[in-house]
Design a protein around this motif. Structure first.
Motif, PDB file in Angstrom:
ATOM      1  N   GLY A 120       9.367   5.654  -7.431  1.00  0.00           N
ATOM      2  CA  GLY A 120       9.028   7.021  -7.072  1.00  0.00           C
ATOM      3  C   GLY A 120      10.243   7.835  -6.681  1.00  0.00           C
ATOM      4  O   GLY A 120      11.385   7.460  -6.967  1.00  0.00           O
ATOM      5  N   PRO A 121      10.014   8.967  -5.992  1.00  0.00           N
ATOM      6  CA  PRO A 121      11.134   9.832  -5.602  1.00  0.00           C
ATOM      7  C   PRO A 121      11.997   9.239  -4.497  1.00  0.00           C
ATOM      8  O   PRO A 121      13.112   9.717  -4.253  1.00  0.00           O
ATOM      9  CB  PRO A 121      10.437  11.115  -5.119  1.00  0.00           C
ATOM     10  CG  PRO A 121       9.067  10.664  -4.704  1.00  0.00           C
ATOM     11  CD  PRO A 121       8.715   9.536  -5.619  1.00  0.00           C
ATOM     12  N   GLY A 122      11.511   8.210  -3.821  1.00  0.00           N
ATOM     13  CA  GLY A 122      12.300   7.587  -2.759  1.00  0.00           C
ATOM     14  C   GLY A 122      12.220   8.365  -1.461  1.00  0.00           C
ATOM     15  O   GLY A 122      11.504   9.362  -1.331  1.00  0.00           O
ATOM     16  N   ILE A 123      12.957   7.890  -0.496  1.00  0.00           N
ATOM     17  CA  ILE A 123      12.974   8.495   0.837  1.00  0.00           C
ATOM     18  C   ILE A 123      14.284   9.257   1.004  1.00  0.00           C
ATOM     19  O   ILE A 123      15.357   8.717   0.739  1.00  0.00           O
ATOM     20  CB  ILE A 123      12.850   7.413   1.921  1.00  0.00           C
ATOM     21  CG1 ILE A 123      11.522   6.660   1.742  1.00  0.00           C
ATOM     22  CG2 ILE A 123      12.938   8.014   3.312  1.00  0.00           C
ATOM     23  CD1 ILE A 123      11.400   5.433   2.607  1.00  0.00           C
ATOM     24  N   GLU A 172       0.833  -1.210   0.000  1.00  0.00           N
ATOM     25  CA  GLU A 172       0.000   0.000   0.000  1.00  0.00           C
ATOM     26  C   GLU A 172       0.865   1.256   0.000  1.00  0.00           C
ATOM     27  O   GLU A 172       0.572   2.231  -0.696  1.00  0.00           O
ATOM     28  CB  GLU A 172      -0.919  -0.011   1.220  1.00  0.00           C
ATOM     29  CG  GLU A 172      -1.887   1.162   1.253  1.00  0.00           C
ATOM     30  CD  GLU A 172      -2.797   1.137   2.464  1.00  0.00           C
ATOM     31  OE1 GLU A 172      -3.444   2.161   2.731  1.00  0.00           O
ATOM     32  OE2 GLU A 172      -2.853   0.092   3.146  1.00  0.00           O
ATOM     33  N   ASN A 173       1.958   1.240   0.776  1.00  0.00           N
ATOM     34  CA  ASN A 173       2.870   2.393   0.776  1.00  0.00           C
ATOM     35  C   ASN A 173       3.508   2.594  -0.594  1.00  0.00           C
ATOM     36  O   ASN A 173       3.658   3.729  -1.067  1.00  0.00           O
ATOM     37  CB  ASN A 173       3.964   2.192   1.823  1.00  0.00           C
ATOM     38  CG  ASN A 173       3.487   2.534   3.220  1.00  0.00           C
ATOM     39  OD1 ASN A 173       2.403   3.083   3.395  1.00  0.00           O
ATOM     40  ND2 ASN A 173       4.279   2.184   4.206  1.00  0.00           N
ATOM     41  N   ALA A 174       3.909   1.483  -1.242  1.00  0.00           N
ATOM     42  CA  ALA A 174       4.546   1.594  -2.560  1.00  0.00           C
ATOM     43  C   ALA A 174       3.577   2.160  -3.583  1.00  0.00           C
ATOM     44  O   ALA A 174       3.960   2.976  -4.436  1.00  0.00           O
ATOM     45  CB  ALA A 174       5.049   0.221  -3.004  1.00  0.00           C
ATOM     46  N   VAL A 175       2.305   1.758  -3.507  1.00  0.00           N
ATOM     47  CA  VAL A 175       1.304   2.255  -4.459  1.00  0.00           C
ATOM     48  C   VAL A 175       0.952   3.710  -4.167  1.00  0.00           C
ATOM     49  O   VAL A 175       0.831   4.526  -5.083  1.00  0.00           O
ATOM     50  CB  VAL A 175       0.042   1.362  -4.409  1.00  0.00           C
ATOM     51  CG1 VAL A 175      -1.102   2.004  -5.172  1.00  0.00           C
ATOM     52  CG2 VAL A 175       0.348  -0.014  -4.963  1.00  0.00           C
ATOM     53  N   ARG A 176       0.793   4.039  -2.894  1.00  0.00           N
ATOM     54  CA  ARG A 176       0.340   5.378  -2.519  1.00  0.00           C
ATOM     55  C   ARG A 176       1.433   6.425  -2.669  1.00  0.00           C
ATOM     56  O   ARG A 176       1.194   7.531  -3.148  1.00  0.00           O
ATOM     57  CB  ARG A 176      -0.167   5.370  -1.076  1.00  0.00           C
ATOM     58  CG  ARG A 176      -0.661   6.736  -0.590  1.00  0.00           C
ATOM     59  CD  ARG A 176      -1.005   6.702   0.880  1.00  0.00           C
ATOM     60  NE  ARG A 176      -2.060   5.741   1.170  1.00  0.00           N
ATOM     61  CZ  ARG A 176      -2.464   5.448   2.396  1.00  0.00           C
ATOM     62  NH1 ARG A 176      -1.877   6.012   3.447  1.00  0.00           N
ATOM     63  NH2 ARG A 176      -3.431   4.571   2.586  1.00  0.00           N
ATOM     64  N   GLY A 179      15.721   4.455  -8.115  1.00  0.00           N
ATOM     65  CA  GLY A 179      15.698   5.670  -7.300  1.00  0.00           C
ATOM     66  C   GLY A 179      14.584   5.718  -6.290  1.00  0.00           C
ATOM     67  O   GLY A 179      14.540   6.623  -5.448  1.00  0.00           O
ATOM     68  N   GLY A 180      13.634   4.777  -6.359  1.00  0.00           N
ATOM     69  CA  GLY A 180      12.529   4.771  -5.415  1.00  0.00           C
ATOM     70  C   GLY A 180      12.895   4.116  -4.098  1.00  0.00           C
ATOM     71  O   GLY A 180      14.039   3.718  -3.867  1.00  0.00           O
TER      72      GLY A 180
END
Length: 420
Positions: free
Chosen positions: A352-355, A314-318, A402-403
């Motif tokens: 995504g942009p990653g942490i 869910e975190n990866a999708v959101r 990069g995510g």
């Protein structure tokens, strides 16, 4: 700073034999009375104690010297009074916690060196009376007390006697600051505020729709009734999840999280979660699942494995973008006993942009939500607790695209009762 002690021959002799003639601390004049307490035989004035501090071994007390410990190395504050009630040890941590000068405390009566009061303003030494009270007492449990100026300290005391009901040979007082307790209290308050805020929205919705249906049932069509009931059902599920999270946090914090191990097909579990996400509107081609063909048998709690996978996907999708890749492969890990054992690794990566690097050490803490708001910020904290309850590990990093990349490893061994 070195720890000073009263070390003259007279002070050494003031042991058990001197105690019977020593007045109790309760009889000492109140602080600020203008009258100095009468010095017991063999006790030094503060200035003499300060002079001995310059020439004495830093460990100060024979008990510490015997094992080569310097009281200044102790993390908690330590104050020791001799059989006459005079301070013979005041370590660096005690000085830091109380903001008192050790040289001014050495050789002084304990009730004057530490003028403690309880939260009702009563003088603690007069209440506890360690030297003149019951000879069967062995100490005082830790409690919150106040120093002059309102400084709070956590104080506990141990009474060291020559024999079980004999006179006091040493009064050992430990001091701790209240900062850690305050942080815990703030964390609990923040948890309550967060959960209350998250509960307010679904409960308001449930109350509104049910009140509307009860008052105007005949005015709505069947489709309208169904829509409102589906909304109520979804909000009730949300409340249930929030309560479950709160219970999980309580069990994790208290070390009572139970793991009921049984065989788990991790590949099937991953596929089930991906299918649920696509049924809720995610594009099927957004997910890439790669499962090794040589996975060892995994024994774990299936419900808690679903919690881990559901939260990470869910975190990866959101919060992520592009393709979400789930890799399942055999690996090894080092257990708590330092032995290497087989394990199963699951890696969830997005594009995504990653942490940010500066945030990675806070990802698994309470209330961390990343760059996008929403949710309680408790999910990853619970995930970490569940993985560690299984004896596994979880890490976060940056994926090839990069995510964000989350990787957890679970030991695969069967329960002990099946291997014996």
């Amino acid at each position: 700073m070195t720890v000073g002690t009263n070390s003259s021959p007279g002070a050494r002799a003031a042991g058990p034999a001197a105690a019977p003639g020593t007045p109790s601390l309760a009889a000492v004049p109140p602080q600020g009375s203008g009258r100095a307490a009468p010095a017991a035989p063999g006790a030094h004035a503060p200035r003499e104690a300060h002079a001995s501090r310059e020439t004495r071994d830093p460990a100060g007390l024979p008990e510490f010297e015997a094992v080569g410990i310097d009281p200044d190395d102790l993390p908690d504050g330590l104050v020791v009074a001799d059989a006459t009630g005079h301070v013979i040890c005041f370590n660096a941590a005690a000085a830091r916690i109380t903001a008192l000068v050790p040289g001014e405390a050495l050789g002084v009566r304990i009730d004057r060196a530490l003028p403690l009061e309880d939260l009702d303003g009563r003088r603690w030494w007069a209440l506890t009376d360690p030297y003149g009270g019951l000879a069967t007492r062995r100490g005082q449990p830790e409690r919150n007390l106040l120093l002059p100026g309102g400084r709070e300290v956590l104080v506990s005391a141990s009474y060291v006697r020559t024999h079980p009901t004999g006179p006091l040979r040493r009064l050992v007082v430990t001091l701790r600051g209240t900062e850690a307790r305050r942080r815990t209290e703030r964390s609990h308050a923040e948890l309550i505020a967060t959960v209350a805020h998250e509960l307010r929205s679904p409960l308001t919705s449930v109350k509104g729709f049910t009140a509307t249906l009860l008052a105007k049932w005949e005015r709505f069509t069947d489709d309208q009734k169904r829509l409102m009931l589906e909304t109520v059902d979804a909000d009730a599920n949300r409340v249930t999840r929030l309560i479950a999270e709160l219970l999980d946090i309580s069990r994790i914090d208290s070390g009572r999280l139970e793991v009921r191990r049984q065989p788990v097909d991790i590949a099937t579990a991953v596929g089930r979660h991906v299918q649920a996400l696509t049924a809720n509107g995610q594009a099927p081609d957004r997910f890439l699942v790669r499962v090794s063909c040589s996975l060892p048998d995994l024994w774990a709690d299936p419900d808690k494995i679903d919690q881990i996978l559901g939260n990470l996907l869910e975190n990866a999708v959101r919060h992520g973008e592009g393709t979400v890749t789930i890799d399942v492969s055999p690996t090894s890990l080092t257990n708590a006993a330092g032995k290497t054992e087989k394990g199963t690794a699951v890696t969830v990566t997005d594009e995504g942009p990653g942490i940010p690097e500066e945030s990675m050490n806070r990802v698994f803490t309470r209330f961390w939500r990343g760059s996008k708001r929403g949710g309680t910020g408790l999910g990853l904290y619970i995930v970490k607790g569940i993985v560690e309850a299984h004896g596994g590990t979880i890490t976060v990093g940056r994926g090839p695209g990069g995510g964000a990349e989350f990787r957890f490893i679970l030991p695969v061994g069967a329960p002990a009762y099946l291997t014996q």
